[in-house]
Design an enzyme around this catalytic site. Structure first.
Site, PDB file in Angstrom:
ATOM      1  CB  CYS A 157       3.112   3.376   6.135  1.00  0.00           C
ATOM      2  SG  CYS A 157       1.900   4.242   5.047  1.00  0.00           S
TER       3      CYS A 157
ATOM      4  CB  SER B 199       2.579   2.492   0.949  1.00  0.00           C
ATOM      5  OG  SER B 199       1.549   3.380   1.113  1.00  0.00           O
TER       6      SER B 199
ATOM      7  CG  HIS C 123      -0.662  -1.848  -0.114  1.00  0.00           C
ATOM      8  ND1 HIS C 123      -1.556  -2.562   0.425  1.00  0.00           N
ATOM      9  CD2 HIS C 123      -1.083  -0.731   0.154  1.00  0.00           C
ATOM     10  CE1 HIS C 123      -2.613  -1.875   0.916  1.00  0.00           C
ATOM     11  NE2 HIS C 123      -2.336  -0.667   1.136  1.00  0.00           N
TER      12      HIS C 123
ATOM     13  CG  HIS D 254       6.614   5.005   2.763  1.00  0.00           C
ATOM     14  ND1 HIS D 254       6.160   3.841   2.805  1.00  0.00           N
ATOM     15  CD2 HIS D 254       5.531   5.818   2.736  1.00  0.00           C
ATOM     16  CE1 HIS D 254       4.949   3.783   3.296  1.00  0.00           C
ATOM     17  NE2 HIS D 254       4.537   5.168   3.171  1.00  0.00           N
TER      18      HIS D 254
ATOM     19  CB  CYS E  77       3.746   8.662   4.886  1.00  0.00           C
ATOM     20  SG  CYS E  77       2.622   7.801   3.686  1.00  0.00           S
TER      21      CYS E  77
HETATM   22 ZN   LIG Z   1       2.709   5.657   3.846  1.00  0.00          ZN
END
Ligand SMILES: [Zn+2]
Ligand SMILES: [Zn+2]
Length: 361
Positions: free
Chosen positions: A38, A40, A43, A59, A163
């Site tokens: 994902c 995130s 990032h 996650h 998520c």
């Molecule tokens: Zn995520």
């Protein structure tokens, strides 16, 4: 066990040997089956969001419970679970008013500073990104970070719900509460955007407009419920959405994380419409709001993890999948091993995949 660890901004994740402690009374140990890749996580690696080094990343995970602490009654060894990055304490004001995703007590679910760490490795105690740490062969989580799912649910597709799917679907169904017959625009047709598009279809939206720069993503959006697609590289998407809807959409969702696109989402909704910022905008980038949009009673809101009540929402999304009403099969476009995680980040950046999933033997 092996895990992918964040050590330094800009460096690839390192595959390291990590030791997992035994479960404390309220903890659950899980054999990871799959963990989605994902944005995130990316990032953090790119330094867009600050995070302390020494964290096991990932996650968006699902797996099978292998051991439980002495006080756990919710799950038992052998149960299949999805991990959720919104652990809830169940006691605070936010939890008790039906907003567990905004829980003020999640810090109390972690081990204390002087306790033995859940994870340790090179350099001592390690942390779990988003209280999960899913790029790892095993997870050790508070029981309020997991939800049970039926055995019929394939775990690689279940992971996505942890998520991305919950974030996209929840933004539509929980945060905005899209109503039947309304018009919906979705900026960004990656994993989260496609989940938002599918949720808009489930909610009975009349017009569902997908906006992206890549034709492969717009084609996926059409397969998953978009009634219209807009190539933002070839036209002004705001004008195009206003033309398609005859004066502005009822709802718009920004799922990329670019301040200017959040502004476009607010601009493309009609009077009384709602724009929802789902993507992670870098904290230093301001979002400009015109007073005239407020005068038209437009609303602009964020959406944190799809405003989820994950033990309610995730089983519902699993039902949708098992009933053939939610397409997750076509969202998993690549399965990779843990040691291919950095290549999966590259593919995520290039936009060539909808979702890669790290799968474990
Ligand atoms: Zn995520
Ligand atoms: Zn709480």
């Amino acid at each position: 066990m092996k895990a992918a660890v964040f050590r330094k901004v800009g460096d690839p994740l390192a595959i390291e040997e990590v030791e997992v402690d035994a479960p404390a009374p309220n903890e659950v140990r899980i054999r990871t089956a799959a963990c989605g890749v994902c944005h995130s996580d990316l990032h953090i690696v790119q330094g867009v969001l600050p995070w302390p080094p020494g964290a096991v990343m990932g996650h968006e995970a699902a797996g099978t419970v292998s051991a439980v602490g002495s006080a756990v009654t919710y799950v038992k060894p052998g149960d299949r679970v999805v991990a959720c990055p919104s652990p809830f304490c169940g006691k605070c004001h936010k939890c008790l008013t039906g907003n567990p995703h905004l829980c003020a007590g999640r810090g109390g679910l972690r081990r204390r500073r002087n306790d033995r760490p859940r994870l340790s490795g090179r350099g001592g105690a390690m942390t779990q990104f988003a209280d999960i740490g899913g790029y790892a062969e095993e997870l050790l989580l508070h029981e309020n970070a997991v939800v049970k799912i039926p055995d019929a649910m394939p775990l690689d597709r279940a992971a996505l719900i942890g998520c991305g799917v919950t974030t996209g679907m929840g933004a539509v169904l929980n945060t905005a509460k899209v109503h039947t017959g309304s018009s919906v625009a979705v900026f960004g047709a990656g994993g989260v955007g496609l989940a938002a598009i599918q949720a808009a279809r489930l909610a009975g939206a009349g017009k569902i407009i997908a906006v992206d720069l890549l034709e492969n993503k717009l084609a996926a959006a059409r397969r998953m419920g978009a009634t219209h697609t807009v190539d933002a590289g070839a036209c002004d998407p705001v004008a195009e959405i206003q033309r398609i809807t005859g004066g502005g959409a009822d709802y718009a969702f920004e799922v990329i994380g670019i301040a200017r696109v959040v502004e476009q989402a607010l601009a493309c909704v009609g009077p009384g419409g709602t724009a929802v910022s789902v993507g992670v905008v870098p904290p230093t980038d301001p979002i400009k709001v015109q007073w005239n949009d407020l005068f038209q009673e437009k609303k602009l809101t964020g959406s944190q993890m799809g405003s989820n009540r994950f033990r309610i929402d995730i089983p519902a999304y699993v039902d949708f999948y098992l009933q053939g009403r939610l397409n997750l099969d076509d969202m998993v476009t690549r399965r990779v091993r843990l040691d291919q995680i950095n290549e999966a980040f590259r593919a995520l950046t290039s936009g060539e995949v909808l979702r890669s999933v790290v799968v474990f033997e």
